[in-house]
Design a protein around this motif. Structure first.
Motif, PDB file in Angstrom:
ATOM      1  N   THR A 199       0.635  -1.340   0.034  1.00  0.00           N
ATOM      2  CA  THR A 199       0.003   0.017  -0.019  1.00  0.00           C
ATOM      3  C   THR A 199       0.745   1.183  -0.071  1.00  0.00           C
ATOM      4  O   THR A 199       0.200   2.318  -0.095  1.00  0.00           O
ATOM      5  CB  THR A 199      -0.757   0.165   1.100  1.00  0.00           C
ATOM      6  OG1 THR A 199      -0.050   0.106   2.322  1.00  0.00           O
ATOM      7  CG2 THR A 199      -1.861  -1.268   1.244  1.00  0.00           C
ATOM      8  N   TRP A 210      -8.154   5.685  -2.205  1.00  0.00           N
ATOM      9  CA  TRP A 210      -7.704   4.330  -2.453  1.00  0.00           C
ATOM     10  C   TRP A 210      -6.992   4.216  -3.721  1.00  0.00           C
ATOM     11  O   TRP A 210      -6.351   3.041  -3.975  1.00  0.00           O
ATOM     12  CB  TRP A 210      -9.125   3.510  -2.152  1.00  0.00           C
ATOM     13  CG  TRP A 210      -9.438   3.680  -0.955  1.00  0.00           C
ATOM     14  CD1 TRP A 210      -8.847   3.027   0.339  1.00  0.00           C
ATOM     15  CD2 TRP A 210     -10.915   4.115  -0.700  1.00  0.00           C
ATOM     16  NE1 TRP A 210      -9.762   3.395   1.100  1.00  0.00           N
ATOM     17  CE2 TRP A 210     -11.057   4.084   0.927  1.00  0.00           C
ATOM     18  CE3 TRP A 210     -11.782   4.495  -1.435  1.00  0.00           C
ATOM     19  CZ2 TRP A 210     -12.128   4.459   1.497  1.00  0.00           C
ATOM     20  CZ3 TRP A 210     -13.148   4.896  -0.654  1.00  0.00           C
ATOM     21  CH2 TRP A 210     -13.196   4.776   0.522  1.00  0.00           C
ATOM     22  N   PHE A 213      -5.550  -0.079   0.126  1.00  0.00           N
ATOM     23  CA  PHE A 213      -6.330  -0.054   1.386  1.00  0.00           C
ATOM     24  C   PHE A 213      -5.067   0.161   2.744  1.00  0.00           C
ATOM     25  O   PHE A 213      -4.738  -1.156   2.916  1.00  0.00           O
ATOM     26  CB  PHE A 213      -7.283  -1.126   1.699  1.00  0.00           C
ATOM     27  CG  PHE A 213      -8.282  -1.138   0.492  1.00  0.00           C
ATOM     28  CD1 PHE A 213      -9.550  -0.182   0.518  1.00  0.00           C
ATOM     29  CD2 PHE A 213      -8.264  -2.130  -0.635  1.00  0.00           C
ATOM     30  CE1 PHE A 213     -10.375  -0.065  -0.480  1.00  0.00           C
ATOM     31  CE2 PHE A 213      -9.127  -2.050  -1.453  1.00  0.00           C
ATOM     32  CZ  PHE A 213     -10.255  -1.029  -1.524  1.00  0.00           C
TER      33      PHE A 213
END
Length: 500
Positions: free
Chosen positions: A297, A405, A448
């Motif tokens: 991420t 996101w 996420f």
């Protein structure tokens, strides 16, 4: 490799001018050379012995480098754009890593693109001719001098760092006149008429031109050279194809050793891919992103020091840079175990659908932004369908809510730089119309974060990006990195076959 929306790069810090003169001379006094803080004297007898007894290694009848025809055409385009002006394009100098060690040298993009040469300290000068056009000259370091001892006493001498081409050899290879770079600052100081220089690569050259150039005019040159690379020629396309093929083999290498990475760390993945890059190319085109688990991420995770665990996803964003400096830029998100969990597959398939929409939008005559918009729409649709965003898809896109996101732009130009054409004007790049010969990445993602309490707990720590290198053709597009599977079921089958 991701790029921020609208970001097109900047020049690095100014580099120190490398010492060009040889140190040491045989004669009445002993020659001295510093080594680890010591200065051992060299006797006259040793200096005399070292001068003689060397075979003639001059190479004759050399064939020009493969891109010589293309570099001549590129220089002709620069000449046509800046008639009557002197153009100066340095290759750059070594950069200090620590104490007395340097980083490996990589020639400045503008210089390498216009010459095909990759030697340090070099300078390309386009001299305007009275009858029109320019004469191009490459100023290079000649072979180490055996008369004054430079070849064995100087830290950049032949016996320390290897043989350089002679100027005569370089002329044959590059297809243009070559002169000793140690004269270039004097030549430039004496120059008259308008001059432009590519800044940020050679402080000594810039100092020699300080009273002849302006920042605004030099910036115009840099912009033009950046835009000159927007449409790739046949040589460049072949190089990018080669880079993508090597990169695919590098990804296969990684899949085969995931069990060893589990026993060590992400660094095993980085080292495995690097081996392929060094064997088949020059280097990696950028720092490899070997991001396992929640590290996926983080968009540019290059620390690569985390654990690799079965059950997690591995986001591998890496590219081989060819020996002529053209780089691939490919991302695959792989289940370390070889099988996606149901939630991982759901998120992965959404990103794959977005990438499919983005790739389909790449075609001649389309707006550059179209592939980004197409991919973002698909991601927004999934985020709304999953209940992570409220309202209509149109509202989400208008407000950019999906970007919590999706985070980054969906692609960028690719070539001799991973974020190629970085200094092009917005109207020539981000607001341009796609043309055959352009090469760009399409790389949507969903990320996420592990601490994102706005999403269900099971989503947290999952990051997925899929990236391919797309050539715009007269008929539409061609995926240069298509050798690597993308659909989730195909990825699983491919991994299973590689791991036996």
């Amino acid at each position: 490799m991701t790029e921020a929306d609208g970001q097109r790069g900047t020049n690095g810090e100014e580099q120190d001018t490398a010492e060009a003169e040889a140190t040491g001379a045989a004669g009445d006094k002993p020659v001295k050379q510093r080594k680890n803080g010591l200065y051992p004297a060299v006797s006259d007898e040793l200096a005399a012995v070292m001068k003689s007894g060397w075979a003639d290694t001059e190479r004759r009848g050399l064939e020009p480098i493969p891109q010589a025809r293309h570099t001549a055409a590129r220089r002709a385009a620069v000449s046509a754009r800046f008639p009557g002006e002197r153009i100066v394009v340095p290759a750059g100098n070594l950069r200090r890593r620590s104490n007395d060690t340097d980083y490996p040298f990589r020639a400045a993009t503008e210089y390498a693109h216009l010459t095909g040469d990759q030697t340090q300290d070099a300078v390309l000068v386009l001299e305007p001719l009275a009858e029109g056009g320019h004469e191009a000259t490459a100023y290079l370091l000649p072979r180490s001098d055996r008369e004054n001892g430079e070849f064995w006493l100087h830290g950049q001498g032949e016996l320390w760092v290897g043989r350089r081409n002679s100027l005569a050899e370089a002329e044959q290879l590059l297809g243009l006149p070559c002169r000793d770079v140690r004269t270039v600052t004097d030549v430039l100081r004496e120059a008259t008429g308008p001059v432009r220089v590519v800044r940020g690569h050679n402080a000594g050259v810039e100092a020699a031109l300080a009273d002849k150039v302006t920042a605004e005019r030099d910036a115009e040159l840099t912009v033009f050279l950046s835009e000159l690379r927007l449409v790739k020629d046949d040589f460049e396309i072949a190089e990018l194809e080669r880079a993508c093929a090597s990169t695919a083999r590098g990804f296969e290498d990684v899949v085969k050793v995931l069990d060893r990475a589990e026993a060590t760390s992400e660094r095993y993945i980085e080292g495995t891919f690097f081996l392929r890059a060094r064997v088949e190319g020059n280097d990696v085109g950028y720092g490899s992103i070997c991001a396992s688990g929640p590290h996926a991420t983080t968009l540019h995770w290059v620390r690569n020091d985390g654990p690799v665990r079965s059950g997690d996803l591995l986001l591998l964003d890496a590219g081989v840079e060819t020996r002529h400096l053209y780089t691939a830029d490919v991302t695959r998100t792989l289940p370390v175990s070889g099988r996606f969990t149901p939630l991982q597959r759901k998120i992965y398939d959404a990103v794959h659908a977005a990438q499919e929409a983005g790739i389909a939008a790449v075609k001649p005559g389309a707006a550059y932004r179209d592939f980004h918009d197409a991919a973002q729409r698909v991601l927004a649709e999934h985020l709304v369908a999953w209940g992570l965003l409220e309202g209509t898809v149109e509202r989400v896109l208008e407000l950019g809510l999906q970007r919590r996101w999706t985070l980054h732009g969906t692609g960028h130009m690719l070539g001799i730089d991973v974020h190629d054409c970085a200094h092009a004007r917005i109207e020539a790049y981000v607001d341009c119309t796609l043309e055959p010969g352009m090469v760009l990445t399409v790389e949507p993602g969903l990320y996420f974060q592990a601490d994102d309490v706005t999403v269900p707990e099971e989503y947290r720590g999952i990051g997925v990006r899929i990236e391919d290198d797309i050539l715009v053709t007269a008929e539409g597009h061609r995926n240069l990195s298509a050798a690597l599977p993308r659909a989730s079921a195909e990825v699983e089958s491919w991994m299973a076959a590689l791991r036996g």
